[in-house]
Write an enzyme that holds these catalytic residues in place. Structure first.
Site, PDB file in Angstrom:
ATOM      1  N   ASP A   1       0.876  -1.165   0.000  1.00  0.00           N
ATOM      2  CA  ASP A   1       0.000   0.000   0.000  1.00  0.00           C
ATOM      3  C   ASP A   1       0.913   1.214   0.000  1.00  0.00           C
ATOM      4  O   ASP A   1       1.519   1.548   1.015  1.00  0.00           O
ATOM      5  CB  ASP A   1      -0.904  -0.008   1.237  1.00  0.00           C
TER       6      ASP A   1
ATOM      7  N   SER B   1       1.069  12.474 -15.851  1.00  0.00           N
ATOM      8  CA  SER B   1      -0.082  12.564 -16.750  1.00  0.00           C
ATOM      9  C   SER B   1       0.095  13.839 -17.554  1.00  0.00           C
ATOM     10  O   SER B   1       0.807  14.753 -17.129  1.00  0.00           O
ATOM     11  CB  SER B   1      -1.381  12.638 -15.935  1.00  0.00           C
TER      12      SER B   1
ATOM     13  N   TYR C   1      -6.880  16.178  -8.849  1.00  0.00           N
ATOM     14  CA  TYR C   1      -5.988  15.259  -9.558  1.00  0.00           C
ATOM     15  C   TYR C   1      -4.835  16.019 -10.210  1.00  0.00           C
ATOM     16  O   TYR C   1      -3.662  15.679 -10.041  1.00  0.00           O
ATOM     17  CB  TYR C   1      -6.778  14.480 -10.602  1.00  0.00           C
TER      18      TYR C   1
ATOM     19  N   LYS D   1      -0.695  15.968  -9.607  1.00  0.00           N
ATOM     20  CA  LYS D   1       0.234  15.653 -10.691  1.00  0.00           C
ATOM     21  C   LYS D   1       1.180  16.812 -10.973  1.00  0.00           C
ATOM     22  O   LYS D   1       2.364  16.602 -11.260  1.00  0.00           O
ATOM     23  CB  LYS D   1      -0.547  15.258 -11.951  1.00  0.00           C
TER      24      LYS D   1
END
Length: 273
Positions: free
Chosen positions: A59, A138, A151, A155
């Protein structure tokens, strides 16, 4: 030299294919999954490619577990030559509707866990004076997109961290890079947390419709995984890689956008019905 490569988030998608591609290239691959029950597809892919993977539970949001994991890999295999930070999770929601808990979860999974695992691996690479750290970010790490507030924030953060680290690490023989996929045909979208649009629902619906169209023509997970493996093993050093021509074009809109107008001109229509 037989390189030992660690890849996180390998139960499906890009991580799965990156792990298999690295093993096919001759690396000893330690592939992590959150639980062994999630490793079925990975085991089948490895068998189909006639490669062996060392599959371990991890994890990545457990920072103490990250440190133990690195120590165990070093003890068992002697080194970590390549670290691919791939594990991550998406979220769709905008500032007013995002619970702070969700924002923190995004930062924990997509940023803090990457920092923690990098911190754990880096001393071993520095002492060996060799190593490669590739973090899968990304195009959302260079282009802020509607309803991807949390998000994209995570990133962007991890790209800034890695770019700042890159020149310092290079002095000690360690190469630090990021790789930026665009739309990829994986289970990532299915696992994205979607927050109710509230007063922004009409704009959210328009954005989701546009996104569905983008993913209908997405890059294959296998192709993206092979690009990640290629970046990790490349003789050429680059800080920033993309997994496809489409990703390079998309990221390029922002990287040369000094006043921000090109990105806003591109993304504004996405929320209009």
């Amino acid at each position: 030299m037989n390189r030992v490569a660690v890849v996180t988030g390998t139960s499906s998608g890009m991580g799965l294919h990156a792990a298999v591609a690295l093993a096919k290239a001759g690396c000893t691959v330690v592939a992590t999954v959150r639980s062994k029950e999630r490793a079925v597809a990975l085991e089948e892919a490895a068998g189909g490619a006639d490669v062996t993977l060392d599959i371990r539970e991890l994890d990545v949001t457990d920072h103490a577990a990250n440190a133990r994991f690195v120590d165990e890999v070093i003890a068992d295999h002697g080194s970590i030559d390549v670290l691919v930070n791939n594990a991550g999770r998406g979220c769709v929601g905008t500032a007013e509707t995002l619970p702070m808990e969700t924002v923190r979860e995004q930062m924990e999974t997509n940023y803090f866990s990457v920092v923690a695992l990098t911190q754990a691996a880096l001393p071993h690479m520095r002492e060996a004076r060799r190593g490669t750290i590739v973090t899968v970010t990304s195009v959302g790490g260079v282009v802020g997109q509607p309803f991807a507030d949390a998000y994209c924030a995570a990133k962007f953060a991890v790209e800034g961290f890695m770019q700042s680290l890159s020149t310092v690490a290079a002095h000690h023989g360690v190469r630090v890079s990021v790789i930026e996929p665009a739309a990829v045909a994986t289970q990532f979208v299915d696992n994205v947390e979607k927050i109710d649009g509230g007063p922004y629902q009409e704009q959210l619906d328009a954005y989701l419709a546009r996104t569905a169209g983008a993913f209908a023509n997405a890059q294959s997970a296998e192709s993206a995984g092979e690009a990640i493996a290629g970046a990790a093993l490349a003789d050429e050093y680059r800080f920033r890689w993309q997994t496809s021509d489409a990703a390079a074009t998309f990221a390029g809109v922002s990287l040369g956008d000094l006043d921000g107008s090109r990105v806003l001109g591109m993304t504004t229509p996405w929320t209009q019905a």
